[in-house]
Scaffold this active site. Structure first.
Site, PDB file in Angstrom:
ATOM      1  N   ASP A  38     -10.698 -37.920 -21.573  1.00 54.66           N
ATOM      2  CA  ASP A  38     -10.998 -36.887 -22.563  1.00 54.66           C
ATOM      3  C   ASP A  38     -11.349 -37.705 -23.793  1.00 54.66           C
ATOM      4  OD1 ASP A  38     -10.755 -35.202 -24.856  1.00 54.66           O
ATOM      5  OD2 ASP A  38      -9.838 -33.714 -23.550  1.00 54.66           O
ATOM      6  N   HIS A  39     -12.618 -37.745 -24.135  1.00 58.61           N
ATOM      7  CA  HIS A  39     -13.012 -38.741 -25.149  1.00 58.61           C
ATOM      8  C   HIS A  39     -12.363 -38.477 -26.507  1.00 58.61           C
ATOM      9  CE1 HIS A  39     -16.089 -35.811 -26.432  1.00 58.61           C
ATOM     10  NE2 HIS A  39     -16.222 -36.534 -27.530  1.00 58.61           N
ATOM     11  N   HIS A  55     -10.576 -30.749 -24.802  1.00 58.12           N
ATOM     12  CA  HIS A  55     -10.383 -31.306 -26.151  1.00 58.12           C
ATOM     13  C   HIS A  55      -9.392 -30.498 -26.995  1.00 58.12           C
ATOM     14  CE1 HIS A  55     -13.678 -33.574 -24.730  1.00 58.12           C
ATOM     15  NE2 HIS A  55     -14.658 -32.823 -25.169  1.00 58.12           N
TER      16      HIS A  55
HETATM   17  C1  BG6 Z   1     -18.262 -32.783 -25.050  1.00 54.98           C
HETATM   18  C2  BG6 Z   1     -18.860 -31.431 -24.790  1.00 54.98           C
HETATM   19  O1  BG6 Z   1     -17.164 -33.005 -24.212  1.00 54.98           O
HETATM   20  O2  BG6 Z   1     -17.843 -32.875 -26.408  1.00 54.98           O
HETATM   21  C3  BG6 Z   1     -20.011 -31.162 -25.736  1.00 54.98           C
HETATM   22  O3  BG6 Z   1     -19.319 -31.373 -23.451  1.00 54.98           O
HETATM   23  C4  BG6 Z   1     -19.582 -31.349 -27.175  1.00 54.98           C
HETATM   24  O4  BG6 Z   1     -20.523 -29.836 -25.560  1.00 54.98           O
HETATM   25  C5  BG6 Z   1     -18.882 -32.714 -27.352  1.00 54.98           C
HETATM   26  O5  BG6 Z   1     -20.726 -31.281 -28.005  1.00 54.98           O
HETATM   27  C6  BG6 Z   1     -18.280 -32.837 -28.724  1.00 54.98           C
HETATM   28  O6  BG6 Z   1     -17.827 -34.142 -28.911  1.00 54.98           O
HETATM   29  P1  BG6 Z   1     -17.753 -34.794 -30.348  1.00 54.98           P
HETATM   30  O7  BG6 Z   1     -17.214 -36.159 -30.098  1.00 54.98           O
HETATM   31  O8  BG6 Z   1     -19.161 -34.812 -30.888  1.00 54.98           O
HETATM   32  O9  BG6 Z   1     -16.861 -33.929 -31.154  1.00 54.98           O
END
Ligand code: BG6
Length: 487
Positions: free
Chosen positions: A175-176, A238
């Site tokens: 989960d980045h 997230h």
């Molecule tokens: C991803 C989603 O996991 O996270 C995207 O699939 C979203 O739809 C993105 O735009 C948002 O990530 P960040 O790091 O830009 O907040």
């Protein structure tokens, strides 16, 4: 799990958008700073018929485009490119798959990390392929991108398929958000300071809001997104991870078992929002045309090119049924095409129990703590302060903000991409910032309840113009309980 740093990273889906935007630039960042084993090699694989030279040319272009000038230099790029290799393969083509496993075998000199950045339906077949070729034994681990499935049933099927080959301790679900500095700082803020913990509970906190607002639309990912919607794309992973880190009990150690045990307890304490609750506790929205950052933008259906009832916005009133949080609403919302990009956690404390200023006209707003994660990292504490003056017509209070700009405070430290942290941890075998199977399945179980509720009531998302904070019914979600969204 004790592991040696891996000396081979195999990226499945290496020509995809994520690899180009994040994965390869992150590996380069680590490589350039000497944080990877000196003999590290990267093998990219995808369907595209490229050879090493063709893939390297693409990687060189990506780095030129994605890595800031000050963060790259020709010599390290050259060395990095020499460490990068490519093998074209399609999982359903036995000959190409055999060529891939032969190549992996030939390149293996120690531990190996496989990163599956493909459609999730390929995860189990890829693991089977690696297992059958004897490439999934001790010293190997696998990173899986989200989404792990579409619902609980499909998540279980994927997890079963993967863990048939890699035991759970060697599965690293990404989960980045957990790789982001600001998100990790939540743990530091909560558990590195004695100040907050006594107040971090239902006795002192009136409400919590977690917002992940994006200004972008679906960015050419319409087919994937239309099947997922905001609930599966952002909330299941997230937002719920942010909720866990905000609400969990202090783990005894900062280690994979202790941290993930505590997160799991939060997920399992979430009060179900099902058929009887969805109407009062959830709002789904979909953007129509409007304006974001002073530019007109098309509506979701126009972007997609067809009719759709997928939600691009979701807001919930959630409850965590345990001692710490009993009765405290957690308002969660995420949406695309919102007026500004903003990821933040807002904790509003309870009002003072008794005002000594009654009759003076002075009013004390409740204190609040705002933990801003994106686009800027800040911590704001809202306090009441006396308005300076001689108070001839009575003492006045005003809200002031103690404002910590984390970027300024750590101006000397380089900000890392989330995947730099995650890659380094996976290469070194540390799973603390990855999602365990039981977490992902508990999260799906809760989300499935909401989606089943929507289905039972044939809920259609309410429209909201791009560039606004979601459908008007989302206002009622909080106001009904005497709260307002922070905007
Ligand atoms: C991803 C989603 O996991 O996270 C995207 O699939 C979203 O739809 C993105 O735009 C948002 O990530 P960040 O790091 O830009 O907040």
């Amino acid at each position: 799990m004790s592991a040696r740093p891996a000396s081979l990273l195999v990226i499945f889906g290496a020509t995809g958008d994520l690899a180009q935007r994040m994965l390869l630039p992150s590996m380069y960042g680590l490589y350039r700073d000497g944080l990877l084993p000196a003999d590290i090699r990267i093998l990219g694989t995808a369907r595209g018929a490229l050879d090493d030279a063709g893939f390297r040319a693409g990687v060189a272009e990506t780095l030129a485009k994605r890595v800031a000038v000050g963060d790259r230099d020709a010599a390290s790029i050259q060395r990095f490119l020499e460490a990068v290799h490519y093998q074209a393969a399609a999982i359903d083509d036995a000959v190409a798959a055999k060529a891939l496993t032969d190549r992996i075998c030939a390149m293996t000199r120690g531990d190996v990390v496989y990163h599956l950045s493909t459609a999730p339906r390929f995860y189990a077949p890829i693991c089977d392929l690696l297992g059958a070729a004897g490439l999934a034994g001790a010293g190997t681990r696998v990173m899986l991108e989200k989404p792990i499935g579409h619902d609980l049933g499909s998540a279980i099927a994927i997890n079963n398929g993967v863990t048939r080959v890699f035991d759970e301790a060697r599965v690293f679900r990404v989960d980045h958000y957990l790789g982001k500095e600001g998100v990790q700082n939540l743990l530091a803020l909560r558990f590195g300071n004695a100040l907050f913990e006594p107040l971090w509970n239902a006795r002192h906190i009136e409400q919590v809001q977690i917002t992940v607002a994006e200004t972008i639309g679906v960015e050419g990912r319409g087919d994937y997104y239309d099947d997922s919607g905001a609930s599966r794309d952002m909330l299941q992973n997230h937002l719920l991870q942010l909720l866990c880190l905000t609400a969990m009990e202090p783990p005894s150690h900062f280690d994979p078992g202790a941290v993930r045990d505590e997160k799991l307890k939060v997920l399992r304490s979430l009060r179900p929002i099902g058929i009887n609750e969805v109407a009062a506790h959830s709002v789904a929205g979909q953007y129509t045309n409007g304006a974001v950052d002073a530019a007109t933008v098309p509506g979701y259906r126009d972007e997609l090119g067809r009719a759709s009832s997928t939600e691009t916005y979701i807001a919930l009133r959630a409850h965590i049924d345990n001692w710490r949080w009993s009765g405290v609403p957690f308002y969660l919302r995420t949406g695309k095409r919102m007026p500004r990009r903003c990821t933040e956690i807002y904790l509003q404390f309870r009002a003072v129990p008794h005002s000594i200023f009654k009759g003076t006209g002075a009013h004390a707003d409740p204190n609040a703590l705002v933990i801003k994660l994106q686009p800027e990292e800040r911590i704001e504490l809202m306090l009441m302060h006396k308005t300076p003056g001689l108070d001839r017509s009575g003492l006045k209070l005003a809200q002031v903000t103690l404002d910590l700009d984390v970027h300024d405070a750590f101006a000397q430290s380089r900000r890392r991409l989330a995947y730099e942290r995650l890659y380094l941890d996976a290469i070194e075998g540390n799973g603390t910032l990855f999602v365990r199977r039981d977490e992902t399945e508990a999260a799906w179980q809760w989300i499935d309840g909401i989606l089943d509720g929507w289905r039972a009531h044939a809920v259609q998302p309410k429209s909201y113009p791009a560039g606004t904070w979601g459908p008007s019914s989302s206002v009622a979600l909080t106001e009904r309980h005497g709260h307002s969204w922070r905007e």
